[in-house]
Write a protein that holds these residues in place. Sequence first.
Motif, PDB file in Angstrom:
ATOM      1  N   VAL A 184       3.976  -0.469 -10.601  1.00 59.78           N
ATOM      2  CA  VAL A 184       3.802  -0.772  -9.163  1.00 59.78           C
ATOM      3  C   VAL A 184       2.354  -0.779  -8.679  1.00 59.78           C
ATOM      4  O   VAL A 184       2.111  -1.122  -7.517  1.00 59.78           O
ATOM      5  N   SER A 185       1.396  -0.432  -9.540  1.00 61.36           N
ATOM      6  CA  SER A 185       0.018  -0.398  -9.023  1.00 61.36           C
ATOM      7  C   SER A 185      -0.446  -1.798  -8.613  1.00 61.36           C
ATOM      8  O   SER A 185      -1.171  -1.947  -7.630  1.00 61.36           O
ATOM      9  N   ILE A 186       0.039  -2.829  -9.305  1.00 59.16           N
ATOM     10  CA  ILE A 186      -0.339  -4.194  -8.942  1.00 59.16           C
ATOM     11  C   ILE A 186       0.208  -4.555  -7.553  1.00 59.16           C
ATOM     12  O   ILE A 186      -0.288  -5.465  -6.885  1.00 59.16           O
ATOM     13  N   GLN A 187       1.219  -3.819  -7.127  1.00 60.62           N
ATOM     14  CA  GLN A 187       1.799  -4.060  -5.790  1.00 60.62           C
ATOM     15  C   GLN A 187       1.193  -3.134  -4.732  1.00 60.62           C
ATOM     16  O   GLN A 187       1.704  -3.014  -3.625  1.00 60.62           O
ATOM     17  N   GLY A 188       0.106  -2.454  -5.113  1.00 60.61           N
ATOM     18  CA  GLY A 188      -0.633  -1.660  -4.130  1.00 60.61           C
ATOM     19  C   GLY A 188      -0.234  -0.202  -4.048  1.00 60.61           C
ATOM     20  O   GLY A 188      -0.711   0.522  -3.167  1.00 60.61           O
ATOM     21  N   VAL A 189       0.647   0.236  -4.938  1.00 54.39           N
ATOM     22  CA  VAL A 189       1.106   1.634  -4.873  1.00 54.39           C
ATOM     23  C   VAL A 189       0.530   2.421  -6.049  1.00 54.39           C
ATOM     24  O   VAL A 189       0.738   2.060  -7.212  1.00 54.39           O
ATOM     25  N   ARG A 190      -0.196   3.472  -5.728  1.00 55.90           N
ATOM     26  CA  ARG A 190      -0.736   4.352  -6.778  1.00 55.90           C
ATOM     27  C   ARG A 190       0.212   5.525  -6.989  1.00 55.90           C
ATOM     28  O   ARG A 190       0.677   6.142  -6.031  1.00 55.90           O
ATOM     29  N   VAL A 191       0.492   5.823  -8.269  1.00 56.85           N
ATOM     30  CA  VAL A 191       1.368   6.944  -8.608  1.00 56.85           C
ATOM     31  C   VAL A 191       0.616   7.859  -9.563  1.00 56.85           C
ATOM     32  O   VAL A 191       0.087   7.397 -10.590  1.00 56.85           O
ATOM     33  N   ASN A 192       0.523   9.121  -9.220  1.00 57.77           N
ATOM     34  CA  ASN A 192      -0.175  10.103 -10.057  1.00 57.77           C
ATOM     35  C   ASN A 192       0.596  11.415 -10.060  1.00 57.77           C
ATOM     36  O   ASN A 192       1.522  11.609  -9.266  1.00 57.77           O
ATOM     37  N   ALA A 193       0.176  12.317 -10.951  1.00 53.68           N
ATOM     38  CA  ALA A 193       0.844  13.617 -11.042  1.00 53.68           C
ATOM     39  C   ALA A 193      -0.193  14.739 -11.011  1.00 53.68           C
ATOM     40  O   ALA A 193      -1.376  14.522 -11.292  1.00 53.68           O
ATOM     41  N   VAL A 194       0.267  15.918 -10.652  1.00 54.49           N
ATOM     42  CA  VAL A 194      -0.570  17.118 -10.679  1.00 54.49           C
ATOM     43  C   VAL A 194       0.157  18.143 -11.550  1.00 54.49           C
ATOM     44  O   VAL A 194       1.364  18.374 -11.372  1.00 54.49           O
ATOM     45  N   ALA A 195      -0.574  18.710 -12.504  1.00 57.09           N
ATOM     46  CA  ALA A 195       0.034  19.679 -13.429  1.00 57.09           C
ATOM     47  C   ALA A 195      -0.692  21.018 -13.308  1.00 57.09           C
ATOM     48  O   ALA A 195      -1.611  21.304 -14.086  1.00 57.09           O
ATOM     49  N   PRO A 196      -0.292  21.831 -12.326  1.00 62.71           N
ATOM     50  CA  PRO A 196      -1.004  23.104 -12.129  1.00 62.71           C
ATOM     51  C   PRO A 196      -0.785  24.067 -13.291  1.00 62.71           C
ATOM     52  O   PRO A 196       0.238  24.024 -13.980  1.00 62.71           O
ATOM     53  N   GLY A 197      -1.778  24.937 -13.459  1.00 62.45           N
ATOM     54  CA  GLY A 197      -1.639  26.075 -14.368  1.00 62.45           C
ATOM     55  C   GLY A 197      -1.189  27.278 -13.563  1.00 62.45           C
ATOM     56  O   GLY A 197      -0.450  27.127 -12.584  1.00 62.45           O
ATOM     57  N   SER A 221       0.835  -1.190   0.000  1.00 64.99           N
ATOM     58  CA  SER A 221       0.000   0.000   0.000  1.00 64.99           C
ATOM     59  C   SER A 221       0.878   1.251   0.000  1.00 64.99           C
ATOM     60  O   SER A 221       1.870   1.320   0.739  1.00 64.99           O
ATOM     61  N   GLY A 222       0.516   2.200  -0.829  1.00 66.93           N
ATOM     62  CA  GLY A 222       1.267   3.448  -0.855  1.00 66.93           C
ATOM     63  C   GLY A 222       0.750   4.358  -1.940  1.00 66.93           C
ATOM     64  O   GLY A 222      -0.057   3.958  -2.790  1.00 66.93           O
ATOM     65  N   CYS A 223       1.206   5.600  -1.861  1.00 69.32           N
ATOM     66  CA  CYS A 223       0.711   6.595  -2.807  1.00 69.32           C
ATOM     67  C   CYS A 223       1.814   7.619  -3.060  1.00 69.32           C
ATOM     68  O   CYS A 223       2.390   8.163  -2.111  1.00 69.32           O
ATOM     69  N   VAL A 224       2.095   7.833  -4.321  1.00 72.17           N
ATOM     70  CA  VAL A 224       3.098   8.836  -4.703  1.00 72.17           C
ATOM     71  C   VAL A 224       2.415   9.873  -5.577  1.00 72.17           C
ATOM     72  O   VAL A 224       1.679   9.517  -6.511  1.00 72.17           O
ATOM     73  N   VAL A 225       2.617  11.148  -5.255  1.00 74.01           N
ATOM     74  CA  VAL A 225       2.097  12.229  -6.100  1.00 74.01           C
ATOM     75  C   VAL A 225       3.278  13.077  -6.554  1.00 74.01           C
ATOM     76  O   VAL A 225       4.066  13.555  -5.718  1.00 74.01           O
ATOM     77  N   ASN A 226       3.408  13.243  -7.850  1.00 71.18           N
ATOM     78  CA  ASN A 226       4.518  14.002  -8.429  1.00 71.18           C
ATOM     79  C   ASN A 226       4.032  15.355  -8.945  1.00 71.18           C
ATOM     80  O   ASN A 226       3.010  15.420  -9.636  1.00 71.18           O
ATOM     81  N   MET A 227       4.766  16.406  -8.624  1.00 69.59           N
ATOM     82  CA  MET A 227       4.363  17.734  -9.076  1.00 69.59           C
ATOM     83  C   MET A 227       4.915  17.997 -10.475  1.00 69.59           C
ATOM     84  O   MET A 227       6.121  18.135 -10.667  1.00 69.59           O
ATOM     85  N   ALA A 228       4.008  18.037 -11.436  1.00 64.85           N
ATOM     86  CA  ALA A 228       4.390  18.404 -12.800  1.00 64.85           C
ATOM     87  C   ALA A 228       3.997  19.869 -13.005  1.00 64.85           C
ATOM     88  O   ALA A 228       3.998  20.672 -12.060  1.00 64.85           O
ATOM     89  N   SER A 229       3.669  20.237 -14.214  1.00 64.09           N
ATOM     90  CA  SER A 229       3.222  21.594 -14.532  1.00 64.09           C
ATOM     91  C   SER A 229       2.569  21.511 -15.901  1.00 64.09           C
ATOM     92  O   SER A 229       2.974  20.686 -16.730  1.00 64.09           O
ATOM     93  N   GLN A 230       1.603  22.385 -16.159  1.00 70.05           N
ATOM     94  CA  GLN A 230       1.021  22.354 -17.504  1.00 70.05           C
ATOM     95  C   GLN A 230       2.065  22.763 -18.551  1.00 70.05           C
ATOM     96  O   GLN A 230       1.909  22.469 -19.730  1.00 70.05           O
ATOM     97  N   LEU A 231       3.142  23.395 -18.102  1.00 70.54           N
ATOM     98  CA  LEU A 231       4.206  23.737 -19.062  1.00 70.54           C
ATOM     99  C   LEU A 231       4.920  22.486 -19.567  1.00 70.54           C
ATOM    100  O   LEU A 231       5.552  22.508 -20.617  1.00 70.54           O
TER     101      LEU A 231
END
Length: 238
Positions: free
Chosen positions: A163-176, A124-134
């Motif tokens: 890694v999602s099959i191992q219970g870890v979700r990874v997503n990104a946020v791309a702010p404007g 179980s785990g969660c990773v959020v990566n900060m991207a950018s709309q640029l």
Amino acid sequence: MNTVIVTGAGSGIGLAIATKLASMDFNVVVNDYDGDAAKAAAEKIGGFAVQGDVSNEADVARLVETCLSEYGAPSHLVNNAGHVHQARFVDLEPADFDRMIAVHLRGTFLCSRAVLPHMIARKSGCVVNMASQLGQIGGVELVHYSAAKAGIIGMTKALAREVSIQGVRVNAVAPGPINTPLVRALSEEWRTAKAAELPLGHFGEPEDVAETVAFLCSDSARLYVGQTLSPNSGDVML
Ligand code: ADP
């Protein structure tokens, strides 16, 4: 209790994210390159400060070790540390290019690499990566920044698949456009003109980005894998 490491949490969007997650009862490890900023942020939100450069392997190892000894294994990681540097492409120095890639891509890689074994062990785990709309549309005189942020989106998708099959979700946020100290330092004319271009007519606040990150960190986002969410006032619709 959930435990999150937020990198670059001493100011701006990172501080808003750390503040939000602390209010949701997360244990928060506040990392920043700027040790005083990390300390001040940690005091403010009741977290634990760890000074360190995310592009430095020894600093990242110390960051995760401190988390383990203070709170235990991190359940969440927010890779937010970053910097902006503007230069015309023909004037862009290789050292500035390398630093941009090191902080954003190597930093995201090193921090993720250091926490993933702990998350996989708990399934179980969660990773959020900060991207950018640029990273999606390209920023003028920001080739290195745009390339680094696009790389973060690619890394997010690839790691999520693995890694999602191992219970870890990874997503990104791309702010404007967000009202960060950096943006507030730009000319009033530019900010007014840019706001008028936006479908919503106004910039976002760091707290808006923190809400998106908090959602991705929550069980409400259990079906979100490898996605890039864009709090951007409608600036770019992809
Ligand atoms: P924004 O306004 O987009 O949130 P800021 O510059 O306010 O951007 O925040 C980025 C944070 O990341 C700053 O506090 C900065 O000190 C931190 N930071 C920059 N580079 C690194 C690095 N290599 N390691 C850790 N933190 C970093």
